[in-house]
Structures are given as C-alpha cells and as structure tokens.
Write a protein that holds these residues in place. Structure first.
Motif, PDB file in Angstrom:
ATOM      1  N   TYR A 166       0.850  -1.197   0.000  1.00 31.72           N
ATOM      2  CA  TYR A 166       0.000   0.000   0.000  1.00 31.72           C
ATOM      3  C   TYR A 166       0.881   1.241   0.000  1.00 31.72           C
ATOM      4  CZ  TYR A 166      -3.798  -2.987   1.611  1.00 31.72           C
ATOM      5  OH  TYR A 166      -4.734  -3.960   1.737  1.00 31.72           O
ATOM      6  N   LEU A 167       0.299   2.303  -0.463  1.00 31.01           N
ATOM      7  CA  LEU A 167       0.939   3.615  -0.331  1.00 31.01           C
ATOM      8  C   LEU A 167       0.237   4.330   0.813  1.00 31.01           C
ATOM      9  CD1 LEU A 167       0.968   4.203  -4.127  1.00 31.01           C
ATOM     10  CD2 LEU A 167       2.998   4.256  -2.708  1.00 31.01           C
ATOM     11  N   VAL A 168       0.496   3.843   2.015  1.00 31.77           N
ATOM     12  CA  VAL A 168      -0.333   4.242   3.145  1.00 31.77           C
ATOM     13  C   VAL A 168      -0.171   5.700   3.546  1.00 31.77           C
ATOM     14  CG1 VAL A 168      -0.622   1.981   4.161  1.00 31.77           C
ATOM     15  CG2 VAL A 168       1.419   3.310   4.673  1.00 31.77           C
ATOM     16  N   HIS A 169       0.884   6.313   3.070  1.00 30.48           N
ATOM     17  CA  HIS A 169       1.090   7.700   3.487  1.00 30.48           C
ATOM     18  C   HIS A 169       0.466   8.698   2.523  1.00 30.48           C
ATOM     19  CE1 HIS A 169       3.620   6.223   6.633  1.00 30.48           C
ATOM     20  NE2 HIS A 169       4.392   5.602   5.773  1.00 30.48           N
ATOM     21  N   GLU A 170      -0.241   8.218   1.521  1.00 33.30           N
ATOM     22  CA  GLU A 170      -0.851   9.126   0.551  1.00 33.30           C
ATOM     23  C   GLU A 170      -2.373   8.988   0.575  1.00 33.30           C
ATOM     24  OE1 GLU A 170       0.998   9.236  -3.274  1.00 33.30           O
ATOM     25  OE2 GLU A 170       2.936   8.597  -2.483  1.00 33.30           O
ATOM     26  N   ASP A 171      -3.018  10.016   0.047  1.00 30.56           N
ATOM     27  CA  ASP A 171      -4.463   9.969  -0.115  1.00 30.56           C
ATOM     28  C   ASP A 171      -4.820  10.083  -1.587  1.00 30.56           C
ATOM     29  OD1 ASP A 171      -5.731   9.708   2.470  1.00 30.56           O
ATOM     30  OD2 ASP A 171      -4.944  11.685   2.964  1.00 30.56           O
ATOM     31  N   VAL A 172      -5.920   9.472  -1.942  1.00 32.35           N
ATOM     32  CA  VAL A 172      -6.480   9.645  -3.285  1.00 32.35           C
ATOM     33  C   VAL A 172      -7.647  10.625  -3.174  1.00 32.35           C
ATOM     34  CG1 VAL A 172      -7.731   8.510  -5.154  1.00 32.35           C
ATOM     35  CG2 VAL A 172      -5.764   7.373  -4.088  1.00 32.35           C
ATOM     36  N   LEU A 173      -7.523  11.741  -3.845  1.00 31.68           N
ATOM     37  CA  LEU A 173      -8.567  12.767  -3.836  1.00 31.68           C
ATOM     38  C   LEU A 173      -9.490  12.542  -5.019  1.00 31.68           C
ATOM     39  CD1 LEU A 173      -6.263  15.810  -2.968  1.00 31.68           C
ATOM     40  CD2 LEU A 173      -7.880  14.677  -1.460  1.00 31.68           C
ATOM     41  N   VAL A 174     -10.780  12.519  -4.745  1.00 28.27           N
ATOM     42  CA  VAL A 174     -11.778  12.180  -5.757  1.00 28.27           C
ATOM     43  C   VAL A 174     -12.746  13.351  -5.921  1.00 28.27           C
ATOM     44  CG1 VAL A 174     -13.610  10.581  -6.405  1.00 28.27           C
ATOM     45  CG2 VAL A 174     -11.637   9.751  -5.075  1.00 28.27           C
ATOM     46  N   CYS A 175     -12.923  13.824  -7.150  1.00 24.22           N
ATOM     47  CA  CYS A 175     -13.910  14.873  -7.384  1.00 24.22           C
ATOM     48  C   CYS A 175     -14.906  14.415  -8.435  1.00 24.22           C
ATOM     49  CB  CYS A 175     -13.233  16.185  -7.799  1.00 24.22           C
ATOM     50  SG  CYS A 175     -12.400  16.123  -9.390  1.00 24.22           S
ATOM     51  N   GLY A 176     -16.118  14.911  -8.336  1.00 25.57           N
ATOM     52  CA  GLY A 176     -17.139  14.525  -9.302  1.00 25.57           C
ATOM     53  C   GLY A 176     -18.485  15.109  -8.923  1.00 25.57           C
ATOM     54  N   ASP A 177     -19.384  15.100  -9.887  1.00 25.29           N
ATOM     55  CA  ASP A 177     -20.727  15.626  -9.626  1.00 25.29           C
ATOM     56  C   ASP A 177     -21.712  14.524  -9.256  1.00 25.29           C
ATOM     57  OD1 ASP A 177     -19.880  18.199 -10.062  1.00 25.29           O
ATOM     58  OD2 ASP A 177     -20.382  18.177 -12.196  1.00 25.29           O
ATOM     59  N   SER A 178     -21.301  13.264  -9.378  1.00 26.21           N
ATOM     60  CA  SER A 178     -22.158  12.128  -9.037  1.00 26.21           C
ATOM     61  C   SER A 178     -21.603  11.421  -7.814  1.00 26.21           C
ATOM     62  CB  SER A 178     -22.217  11.149 -10.224  1.00 26.21           C
ATOM     63  OG  SER A 178     -22.547   9.839  -9.768  1.00 26.21           O
ATOM     64  N   ASP A 179     -22.400  11.350  -6.761  1.00 22.23           N
ATOM     65  CA  ASP A 179     -21.945  10.653  -5.552  1.00 22.23           C
ATOM     66  C   ASP A 179     -21.698   9.177  -5.834  1.00 22.23           C
ATOM     67  OD1 ASP A 179     -21.967  12.920  -4.025  1.00 22.23           O
ATOM     68  OD2 ASP A 179     -23.957  12.574  -3.166  1.00 22.23           O
ATOM     69  N   GLU A 180     -22.521   8.594  -6.707  1.00 23.49           N
ATOM     70  CA  GLU A 180     -22.371   7.174  -7.054  1.00 23.49           C
ATOM     71  C   GLU A 180     -21.043   6.962  -7.791  1.00 23.49           C
ATOM     72  OE1 GLU A 180     -25.578   5.832  -9.517  1.00 23.49           O
ATOM     73  OE2 GLU A 180     -25.263   3.712  -9.018  1.00 23.49           O
ATOM     74  N   GLY A 181     -20.752   7.849  -8.705  1.00 27.85           N
ATOM     75  CA  GLY A 181     -19.486   7.743  -9.433  1.00 27.85           C
ATOM     76  C   GLY A 181     -18.299   7.914  -8.501  1.00 27.85           C
ATOM     77  N   LYS A 182     -18.401   8.897  -7.618  1.00 23.98           N
ATOM     78  CA  LYS A 182     -17.299   9.120  -6.673  1.00 23.98           C
ATOM     79  C   LYS A 182     -17.103   7.911  -5.772  1.00 23.98           C
ATOM     80  CE  LYS A 182     -18.559  13.399  -5.294  1.00 23.98           C
ATOM     81  NZ  LYS A 182     -18.483  14.775  -4.736  1.00 23.98           N
ATOM     82  N   ALA A 183     -18.220   7.256  -5.406  1.00 24.56           N
ATOM     83  CA  ALA A 183     -18.118   6.106  -4.506  1.00 24.56           C
ATOM     84  C   ALA A 183     -17.260   4.997  -5.117  1.00 24.56           C
ATOM     85  CB  ALA A 183     -19.512   5.576  -4.169  1.00 24.56           C
ATOM     86  N   VAL A 184     -17.337   4.836  -6.443  1.00 23.30           N
ATOM     87  CA  VAL A 184     -16.531   3.805  -7.119  1.00 23.30           C
ATOM     88  C   VAL A 184     -15.047   4.120  -6.970  1.00 23.30           C
ATOM     89  CG1 VAL A 184     -15.984   2.737  -9.341  1.00 23.30           C
ATOM     90  CG2 VAL A 184     -18.375   3.267  -8.758  1.00 23.30           C
ATOM     91  N   ALA A 185     -14.670   5.369  -7.252  1.00 24.26           N
ATOM     92  CA  ALA A 185     -13.254   5.751  -7.154  1.00 24.26           C
ATOM     93  C   ALA A 185     -12.781   5.744  -5.703  1.00 24.26           C
ATOM     94  CB  ALA A 185     -13.035   7.123  -7.785  1.00 24.26           C
ATOM     95  N   ILE A 186     -13.661   6.155  -4.808  1.00 25.23           N
ATOM     96  CA  ILE A 186     -13.314   6.153  -3.378  1.00 25.23           C
ATOM     97  C   ILE A 186     -13.013   4.732  -2.918  1.00 25.23           C
ATOM     98  CG2 ILE A 186     -14.386   6.432  -1.080  1.00 25.23           C
ATOM     99  CD1 ILE A 186     -15.668   9.069  -2.209  1.00 25.23           C
ATOM    100  N   GLU A 187     -13.781   3.778  -3.433  1.00 26.22           N
ATOM    101  CA  GLU A 187     -13.563   2.369  -3.081  1.00 26.22           C
ATOM    102  C   GLU A 187     -12.290   1.836  -3.742  1.00 26.22           C
ATOM    103  OE1 GLU A 187     -16.855  -0.069  -4.258  1.00 26.22           O
ATOM    104  OE2 GLU A 187     -15.752  -1.916  -3.780  1.00 26.22           O
ATOM    105  N   LEU A 188     -12.084   2.185  -5.000  1.00 25.35           N
ATOM    106  CA  LEU A 188     -10.901   1.685  -5.713  1.00 25.35           C
ATOM    107  C   LEU A 188      -9.605   2.239  -5.118  1.00 25.35           C
ATOM    108  CD1 LEU A 188     -12.102   1.682  -9.430  1.00 25.35           C
ATOM    109  CD2 LEU A 188     -11.479  -0.307  -8.032  1.00 25.35           C
ATOM    110  N   ALA A 189      -9.706   3.378  -4.461  1.00 28.35           N
ATOM    111  CA  ALA A 189      -8.513   3.937  -3.810  1.00 28.35           C
ATOM    112  C   ALA A 189      -7.913   2.967  -2.813  1.00 28.35           C
ATOM    113  CB  ALA A 189      -8.870   5.258  -3.125  1.00 28.35           C
ATOM    114  N   ARG A 190      -8.749   2.091  -2.272  1.00 26.53           N
ATOM    115  CA  ARG A 190      -8.250   1.108  -1.294  1.00 26.53           C
ATOM    116  C   ARG A 190      -7.162   0.220  -1.881  1.00 26.53           C
ATOM    117  NH1 ARG A 190     -14.088  -1.162   0.419  1.00 26.53           N
ATOM    118  NH2 ARG A 190     -14.978   0.753   1.279  1.00 26.53           N
ATOM    119  N   CYS A 191      -7.246  -0.008  -3.184  1.00 25.89           N
ATOM    120  CA  CYS A 191      -6.223  -0.847  -3.835  1.00 25.89           C
ATOM    121  C   CYS A 191      -4.863  -0.159  -3.815  1.00 25.89           C
ATOM    122  CB  CYS A 191      -6.596  -1.115  -5.292  1.00 25.89           C
ATOM    123  SG  CYS A 191      -8.223  -1.809  -5.538  1.00 25.89           S
TER     124      CYS A 191
END
Lengths: 236, 236
Positions: A166-191
């Motif tokens: 993991y890159l535990v010291h970093e964050d993935v910042l997600v922007c978007g107008d759809s909460d559903e779309g953002k939720a996908v990227a927010i989840e994929l950030a875990r990888c």
C-alpha cells in the motif's frame, strides 16, 4: 454495474465489489501502475492501448508479476467493451480526440489525466478552456452519457509499480458531480492506499487537482523523492 | 534584512533569525492566526489593517493571549515601515489596489492570498489573468522591487488560532522565483508546523497552490474537519 466478488486473492474484508476496469493508456507508467494495483486486489483489468499488441504485451508483464493470467490487453476501444469502469490514463495531448472514439455511455469514467506543460522553468499546469475547464470536465462534455470523476492524479507511477503493498502515506482525492461515481473511485482507492479515497468535491475542482501534479513534480526534482499528497486533519 | 535574535521566549534551537513581520490584513482570521504563531515564536509582529485602531485592538488580543506587549497594530501602510517581511493576508477582492498602496521595495513579501469564489455548488478557484496568473504573481508585478513568495495558503485559520503548539501534521508549501525569499518563508513555517516549509517550485505554481484551498474547504464541509495538506514521501 457492480459484479459479485470473484476469486479470493487479496480480497479485503472491506471490499464488496469486483469491477471490470478498462485502463485507457494502459501501457503508460500511470495506467500500468494503477492496473497492477487494481488487478492485485482482485479486479478484472483490461489494459488498453492504441495498438492491441502493445496492450497485450503490457498485460503479459502484469500477469508475470502477479503470477496470474487474468490481466487482458486490447485496443482502447475494445478494452471498454463490458467494462464497469474506464480509467483514462492518457497524456493530455490528443485526450479529447481519443475520448471521442471510446464507447463510454453508461460507464463510470475515472480520469487521472494531468494537463501539464514543461519548459526551462519546470512544470506547470496547462490552461484548459481559459482556466474554466479541466481534462475531466472535457471528458464529461465529450461523453455526456457517462459519469466522469477525477481521481488518482497524484500517485507516483514509480511508487505504484513498486513492491509496497500500500501507499499508506498518501491519499487519493476524488472529485465529481455524481456521488455514485465518486463512490466507485473512493472504493478503488483502497487498492492503492489501503483505505477509502477522499471526497474532494465537485467535478470542476479537477481544475485544482490536475495541475497540482506540477507542484509534486517540482518537489520530486528538488528533494529527489517521489512525493504524494496526504490530507491532514481527517483522523482528528 | 536579517536581525539578531531578541528575547528567548519559545526560541527553538533551529531558528537563527528574528524578523519584523508586517501582517497586512492582520485583523482577518488567517492574518491574525499567523501573526499569533509568528509572535509566539519570538518574531516582532505588526498587525496591519485599513483602520489603525482596529489593528491595535487585534494586537491587544494577541498580546493578551501571549502575555506580552510586543505585538503592535498600525495602518497597513505604517505596518510595512521597517518590516523585513510583509505577509499579505487579505481577501482577493481589492488585493491589487491595496498592494499598490504599500511600500514594499526591498522587502520579502509572503502572499497567502487565495483567489476563491463560492456559489451554490461550493468553492472553486477564481480565474486570474485568464488562468495564467495568481495573486502572488500579481503582487510581484505590482511591486517589482520586492521579492514575492507564496506560502501559508492551506493552514486553517481555526487551527492557527487554536492551542496546539504546532500543526505537526501539515506542511507549508512555498513557491517563488527567489531562493533567498523562499528561505524566509521556509524558515517561518517552523512557527506553524515545527519544521521547515517545503520548496514547491517557481512563483507561477501559486496558480496551483492558491485555489487548492477550494478543495480543502470542500473537504472541510463534507467531513466536518479543518483539513490541511501534507506532502508524503519526503521522510523516506
């Protein structure tokens, strides 16, 4: 769009969905690095490239590292077929023309495209639409029947391709107008980071997230590091 | 421009210079918060405001917190007299007109000005000079005989004004075209984070640093926090 989990390789307790992810520009360092992380965490990854044989070759490289044969390679257009998620990991030059060729309707599109320019004074952000646009917004305009979010702009390709789980010291910042779309990227950030990405606001904030990469490249050059971004104050 | 250390209150081993710092917009939350931190670490702070009596009142507030009588208040113009460092902590509206009135020649000018706009979709960056400018670059153009650097854009005013001795989980990003100017802000960052600021590149990267604050405000609203930025990868 969600699929049931398949296989149990590296499946984390918190992950509930396995996606089929097309990586457009999957032979480039950022695309290949993110594809590696997604595949490592059990998602089905199809690397795309202009030339299918180059994509297949990069897929072979990932399979070798992963000890699998699950990563596929295809032309950019073919990679999108059946994909839940399309990751745009292409250079900004030619971005709009390429996006216009892709079958993106109904898909979640994640853009990590960084419109940057370089001159003798170093890197800086390119002005998109007179300062009132971004690569992610361009993609949304070109593919209005898709859901575009911006994410994964700041993770160093070198680090993605490295051995760290993991890159535990970093964050993935997600922007978007759809909460559903953002939720996908927010989840994929875990990888990538081992935890959820951060909801950073509306899609137009991609105007701020994309060129921030110029700052990180400057820091990398000055300090001889592979820097990333972490948001402070969230754990308080 | 450097002065010898005066007093020994909170002087850290690593700090070698005591500055006289004029805080333009010193009655606003960011200016007052930074002035508090600088004064707490032994620098001579003069809060400036359009009205001298308001600045004196804010200075009184700082002196009360610090148990001192060292913080001064003056009009913005008078605050600059004898200052080594001038911190611009004013709203972007009216910024250019105000900067033009200040005697900045020969001084190190630190801009933490954030050109932001807000509408029903939240905060976003304002477009300065068609996307090819920033508040810091405007200040440098208006005051060509000063040395302008950008820094302290992202530190929450609420946190600055709080009781914590340091904001150890955040970084101060410093951009500028003068290494000497950047060194001043990099050193002053110690008053806020307990360690050097980070050299983030050329002054034009203020175009990226300034509106990043819109992202942090979005995050604050979403997660009910006071967020800040940390650069990952530097400690490796």
């Amino acid at each position: 769009m969600a699929r049931s989990p398949e296989g149990d390789r590296d499946v984390e307790e918190q992950r509930v969905t396995t996606y089929r992810i097309a990586v457009i520009g999957g032979t480039g360092p950022q695309g290949k690095g993110l594809g590696y992380r997604f595949a490592k965490h059990g998602h089905t990854v199809v690397l795309g490239s202009r030339a299918a044989d180059k994509a297949e070759s990069a897929a072979g490289e990932l399979n070798e590292r992963l000890g699998s044969s699950d990563v596929l390679g295809a032309s950019n257009v073919d990679a999108c077929e059946g994909a839940d998620v399309v990751l745009l990991a292409v250079p900004y030059d030619g971005h709009d023309e390429l996006v216009a060729t892709l079958p993106l309707d109904g898909r979640t599109v994640i853009s990590c495209v960084n419109p940057l320019a370089f001159d003798k004074r170093g890197p800086h952000g390119r002005v998109v639409d007179g300062g009132e646009g971004s690569a992610a917004e361009s993609a949304q305009r070109i593919a209005p029947e898709s859901v575009v979010v911006g994410a994964f702009h700041h993770v160093s390709a070198v680090t993605l391709w490295g051995d760290a789980d993991y890159l535990v010291h970093e964050d993935v910042l997600v922007c978007g107008d759809s909460d559903e779309g953002k939720a996908v990227a927010i989840e994929l950030a875990r990888c990538v980071t081992g935890r959820d990405g951060i909801d950073a606001g509306k899609l137009r904030l991609a105007r701020q997230l994309e060129p921030l990469t110029a700052v990180l490249i400057s820091i990398n050059k000055k300090y001889k590091v592979h820097s990333g971004i972490k948001v402070a104050g969230l754990d308080a």
